[in-house]
Design a protein around this motif. Structure first.
Motif, PDB file in Angstrom:
ATOM      1  N   ASP A   1      -8.191  -0.120  -3.542  1.00  0.00           N
ATOM      2  CA  ASP A   1      -8.219  -1.146  -2.504  1.00  0.00           C
ATOM      3  C   ASP A   1      -7.305  -2.288  -2.910  1.00  0.00           C
ATOM      4  O   ASP A   1      -7.379  -2.791  -4.041  1.00  0.00           O
ATOM      5  CB  ASP A   1      -9.655  -1.650  -2.321  1.00  0.00           C
ATOM      6  N   VAL A   2      -6.451  -2.719  -1.982  1.00  0.00           N
ATOM      7  CA  VAL A   2      -5.468  -3.758  -2.320  1.00  0.00           C
ATOM      8  C   VAL A   2      -5.928  -5.151  -1.897  1.00  0.00           C
ATOM      9  O   VAL A   2      -5.209  -6.124  -2.107  1.00  0.00           O
ATOM     10  CB  VAL A   2      -4.114  -3.442  -1.669  1.00  0.00           C
TER      11      VAL A   2
ATOM     12  N   ASP B   1       0.300  -4.068   4.113  1.00  0.00           N
ATOM     13  CA  ASP B   1      -0.779  -4.593   4.964  1.00  0.00           C
ATOM     14  C   ASP B   1      -0.774  -6.112   4.860  1.00  0.00           C
ATOM     15  O   ASP B   1      -0.261  -6.687   3.891  1.00  0.00           O
ATOM     16  CB  ASP B   1      -2.146  -4.091   4.496  1.00  0.00           C
TER      17      ASP B   1
ATOM     18  N   THR C   1       0.850  -1.194   0.000  1.00  0.00           N
ATOM     19  CA  THR C   1       0.000   0.000   0.000  1.00  0.00           C
ATOM     20  C   THR C   1       0.886   1.246   0.000  1.00  0.00           C
ATOM     21  O   THR C   1       2.114   1.141   0.083  1.00  0.00           O
ATOM     22  CB  THR C   1      -0.906   0.040   1.242  1.00  0.00           C
ATOM     23  N   ASP C   2       0.267   2.403  -0.049  1.00  0.00           N
ATOM     24  CA  ASP C   2       1.048   3.635  -0.018  1.00  0.00           C
ATOM     25  C   ASP C   2       1.602   3.918   1.373  1.00  0.00           C
ATOM     26  O   ASP C   2       2.402   4.844   1.554  1.00  0.00           O
ATOM     27  CB  ASP C   2       0.200   4.824  -0.496  1.00  0.00           C
TER      28      ASP C   2
END
Length: 507
Positions: free
Chosen positions: A176-177, A144, A139-140
């Motif tokens: 959204d990852v 996560d 993520t940025d």
């Protein structure tokens, strides 16, 4: 046999712990970013009573209640306040401890904090990744880790929700990852924030659900007897706890799941957005803690509890249900004091006079009737009714004793029965967490609070009472009646006895 309603099976079941005579119980505790509210009081009083009852029945209970001191809400509130997240949490946790202790909630056997269990949390997440039940996503903010809900075949068994129905109401947001909209975070990257811990996936902090699984495993092992909390935690929190724990261990996480019902303020669920948010401190500003606990126990723990709020013309707030609970607590304490005065030094005896046979029977059976009620899925309303019956019988015994003072033999017999009634009332109150304060201390703190609320001064009331006593001595009954009416108008109840006149402040 103790019977409990199991949310997992939706049935009332005999409670049989895994290890005879021992109970492993985990309760979800507070997220300490704000003051504890009336809903927290309800949940904690319910399960405190459960633990008390287990112990009264001779069971050895290891009671774990966590403190969530790592959470996005804490981080946000701390930033608003300009303080460190753990400092905010420690401050709120101390206040919550004081509030819960005041309403008779005992400290758990172990009270783990998320911030001191990061190692256990990271190790659990690592195991889930290694087993294919979780995956890492960039993520940025770093990396996560998400639990793969579809990897756990039993998902939805606690909340009775179908995974396809859940999917129909979910969607993946842009950016959204997650691989699946139902997946939930076990670890959240926080490379760009000051608050976090090192991990194999970079700096971050735990997701909400993983903490309870890790702390329960640490302090109670892989399999619990009971997991409990508010009904609002069934989904997703407890459902997710089951998924991640059982995916790790392959064993049933908890045999019994207990959930207390909602507390509704003025017929609506309590929330800050509705402006009906009532803290424990709000209640204790107005009412004594004993009355609040009595009120909370007056409704079965699984049912909804109506908490009404009324504003007086003066602007002061009243809680009618708690007021009634306090009046009943007053009655119990005053009865106990009356019996103690009569029974002082006398051995307890159920060999009372024939005219008190009914009261003797109530006294003899009271304790076991309370425990039987609590055996039936913690039926506190019935237990309170039995306690009330015992107090009423005690009052009738005390009244009879007063009339027999000139008959030493009969008086001594009734004194023994008064001692038995006193023992019965205390025994009934103990598993309910009531009457745990010396009577003098209770009456003193109630008087002080009620005087403050009404804006009265004790010395002024004492002076009026002295003047009334002087008027009665001088046989000026007109003046004495006027003074009594003045005190009545102030909400002061006068009790006259051969030993003199006393007063107390009514609600």
């Amino acid at each position: 046999m103790i019977r409990l309603h199991n949310t997992l099976t939706q049935k009332l079941e005999d409670f049989v712990p895994r290890e005879p005579g021992k109970v492993k119980l985990y309760q979800c505790g507070l997220t300490t970013y704000d003051l504890a509210h009336a809903g927290h009081a309800r949940s904690n009083v319910a399960f405190d009573t459960l633990v008390r009852h287990f112990r009264e029945r001779g069971l050895d209970v290891v009671y774990v209640r966590n403190v969530t001191d790592v959470d996005d809400k804490i981080v946000k509130r701390a930033a608003e306040n300009g303080e460190e997240p753990l400092a905010l949490s420690a401050r709120m946790s101390l206040i919550a401890d004081q509030d819960l202790a005041e309403i008779g909630v005992q400290k758990p056997t172990v009270e783990p904090r998320v911030s001191t269990h990061i190692t256990e949390i990271v190790e659990l997440v690592e195991r889930l990744v290694a087993k294919g039940a979780a995956y890492v996503a960039k993520t940025d903010k770093g990396h996560d880790v998400y639990f793969s809900v579809r990897s756990f075949a039993g998902y939805g068994k606690l909340s009775k929700r179908n995974i396809d129905d859940l999917l129909s109401g979910a969607r993946i947001e842009v950016g959204d990852v997650k691989k699946d909209p139902l997946d939930f975070a076990l670890w959240k990257g926080s490379e760009d924030e000051g608050f976090g811990w090192p991990s194999p996936w970079g700096k971050g902090r735990p997701g909400w659900h993983i903490e309870c699984s890790a702390m329960a495993q640490k302090h109670l092992g892989d399999e619990l007897d009971i997991h409990c909390g508010g009904m609002d935690l069934i989904f997703p929190h407890h459902e997710n706890e089951i998924a991640q724990t059982e995916a790790d261990t392959g064993k049933p996480f908890a045999r019994y799941w207990l959930h207390n019902g909602f507390l509704n303020v003025d017929s609506e669920k309590m929330s800050k957005s509705l402006g009906n948010f009532v803290t424990i401190r709000d209640v204790l500003e107005r009412n004594d803690a004993e009355g609040f606990r009595y009120f909370l126990l007056g409704t079965h723990y699984r049912g909804p509890l109506s908490f009404d709020v009324e504003k007086e013309e003066s602007g002061r707030v009243r809680f009618p249900g708690v007021d009634e609970g306090e009046r009943r607590a007053d009655y119990l304490y005053i009865t106990r004091e009356l019996l103690a005065t009569i029974a002082e030094g006398a051995p307890a005896s159920l060999d009372g006079p024939k005219e008190l046979a009914g009261q003797t029977k109530i006294v003899a059976e009271a304790k076991e009737r309370v425990l039987d009620a609590l055996d039936r899925d913690l039926n506190t309303p019935v237990a309170l009714s039995v306690l009330g019956d015992a107090a009423k019988a005690g009052n009738e015994i005390a009244t009879r004793a007063q009339k027999l003072r000139k008959d030493p033999k009969a008086f001594e017999m009734v004194r023994g029965l008064a001692a038995a009634a006193l023992d019965a009332i205390n025994a009934c109150a103990h598993p309910l967490g009531l009457l745990q304060t010396p009577t003098h201390d209770y009456l003193a703190r109630v008087r002080e609070r009620r005087l403050r609320i009404k804006g009265l001064v004790a010395a002024d009331i004492d002076k009026k009472l002295e003047d009334r006593t002087a008027a009665r001595t001088a046989k000026d009954f007109t003046k004495a009646d006027v003074l009594r009416k003045e005190l009545d108008a102030l909400g002061i109840e006068i009790t006259d006895s051969p030993a003199g006149s006393t007063w107390r402040v009514l609600l």
